[in-house]
Design an enzyme around this catalytic site. Sequence first.
Site, PDB file in Angstrom:
ATOM      1  N   HIS A  73       0.830  -1.196   0.000  1.00 24.21           N
ATOM      2  CA  HIS A  73       0.000   0.000   0.000  1.00 24.21           C
ATOM      3  C   HIS A  73       0.869   1.252   0.000  1.00 24.21           C
ATOM      4  O   HIS A  73       2.041   1.238   0.356  1.00 24.21           O
ATOM      5  CB  HIS A  73      -0.926   0.019   1.215  1.00 24.21           C
ATOM      6  CG  HIS A  73      -0.206   0.160   2.530  1.00 24.21           C
ATOM      7  ND1 HIS A  73       0.480  -0.884   3.122  1.00 24.21           N
ATOM      8  CD2 HIS A  73      -0.042   1.228   3.366  1.00 24.21           C
ATOM      9  CE1 HIS A  73       1.017  -0.479   4.255  1.00 24.21           C
ATOM     10  NE2 HIS A  73       0.724   0.803   4.429  1.00 24.21           N
ATOM     11  N   HIS A 130       4.677   0.078   0.335  1.00 24.96           N
ATOM     12  CA  HIS A 130       5.412  -0.712   1.320  1.00 24.96           C
ATOM     13  C   HIS A 130       4.506  -1.786   1.917  1.00 24.96           C
ATOM     14  O   HIS A 130       3.274  -1.754   1.768  1.00 24.96           O
ATOM     15  CB  HIS A 130       6.027   0.170   2.408  1.00 24.96           C
ATOM     16  CG  HIS A 130       5.055   1.055   3.117  1.00 24.96           C
ATOM     17  ND1 HIS A 130       4.569   2.222   2.575  1.00 24.96           N
ATOM     18  CD2 HIS A 130       4.475   0.954   4.344  1.00 24.96           C
ATOM     19  CE1 HIS A 130       3.743   2.807   3.416  1.00 24.96           C
ATOM     20  NE2 HIS A 130       3.650   2.038   4.498  1.00 24.96           N
ATOM     21  N   ARG A 170       6.001   6.348  13.928  1.00 25.20           N
ATOM     22  CA  ARG A 170       6.044   6.945  12.586  1.00 25.20           C
ATOM     23  C   ARG A 170       5.562   8.392  12.615  1.00 25.20           C
ATOM     24  O   ARG A 170       4.545   8.708  13.229  1.00 25.20           O
ATOM     25  CB  ARG A 170       5.140   6.149  11.634  1.00 25.20           C
ATOM     26  CG  ARG A 170       5.188   6.659  10.191  1.00 25.20           C
ATOM     27  CD  ARG A 170       4.160   5.930   9.331  1.00 25.20           C
ATOM     28  NE  ARG A 170       2.814   6.336   9.646  1.00 25.20           N
ATOM     29  CZ  ARG A 170       1.721   5.636   9.340  1.00 25.20           C
ATOM     30  NH1 ARG A 170       1.842   4.453   8.759  1.00 25.20           N
ATOM     31  NH2 ARG A 170       0.520   6.072   9.643  1.00 25.20           N
TER      32      ARG A 170
END
Length: 305
Positions: free
Chosen positions: A121, A281, A296
């Site tokens: 995605h 990824h 993240r």
Amino acid sequence: MDQTIHPRGNTPVLVRPGVPRTSITVEPLTCTIGAELSGVNLGDAARDDDLFAEIKQLLLQYKVLFLRDQDITRAEHVAFASRFGQLEDHPVLGSDPDHPGLVRIYKDLDSKPEHYENALHCDGTWRECPPMGAVLRCVETPEVGGDTIWVNMAEAYRRLPEHIKTQIAGLGARHSIEASFGAVMPTEQRHRLKAQYPDAEHPVVRTHPETGEQILFVNSFTTHFVNYHTPENVRFGQDHAPGAANLLNYLISQAAVPEYQVRWRWQKNSFAIWDNRSTQHYAVQDYWPALRKMERAGIVGDRTF
């Protein structure tokens, strides 16, 4: 732009004029995507304009950069990512209360079974303006397992057959949070999510705003083409559904080609920086019952074209 040769592998790297050489060592990891950097600290890069500029230029070239042994603070993590642009909040995962824009992706024995990371995605394409990129840190990882794969979708487009490039030129597609994150929600909650984030429409082939590359821009958030049903594509009504679905599935499958991929094995305080505009990824979910904790910082992007 000037061209500088970095020490490992004699790999040419484009560097902006006026940006001095640093001690960064660049090791390409595959022929098409990814490089590991050493001799640099991301905390320093958060404060140093020239150092950040060189890292950004390397990111445009390699599309995903990897670093190890980055013992920096969460504040420095957020500060470095913020050099690329404003940080985003995730509507489902939320942010660290002390560091807005920093999302904790912690997987343990109590985690929900639905893991959307283990699909190829591109982050947030259900947004009208998908993220520009992200800076991901490994906090804790299994001894074995939990790798992440990135894919060069500019290369995926470049190597499409010419008749496919002709067929998809000008096509648009819808991307949905309702059909992904919303699928496990009760109906009313799912509908509220879609009302907040209506399906976004993006070109099937987008243009990178900084490099000008053409990028194949469909992924697991993509539900359907919006303008496939034309006389050129559809002889009879029955051509529409299978014809469009087969083409979309074929395009989405290009991300699974190993020649376009790089796979990264995590260690504590490893970082990955990726350009979300030109990559996809996949976080490999092979490590249960071990723990995997990641943090993240996602960077707000621009409207696609």
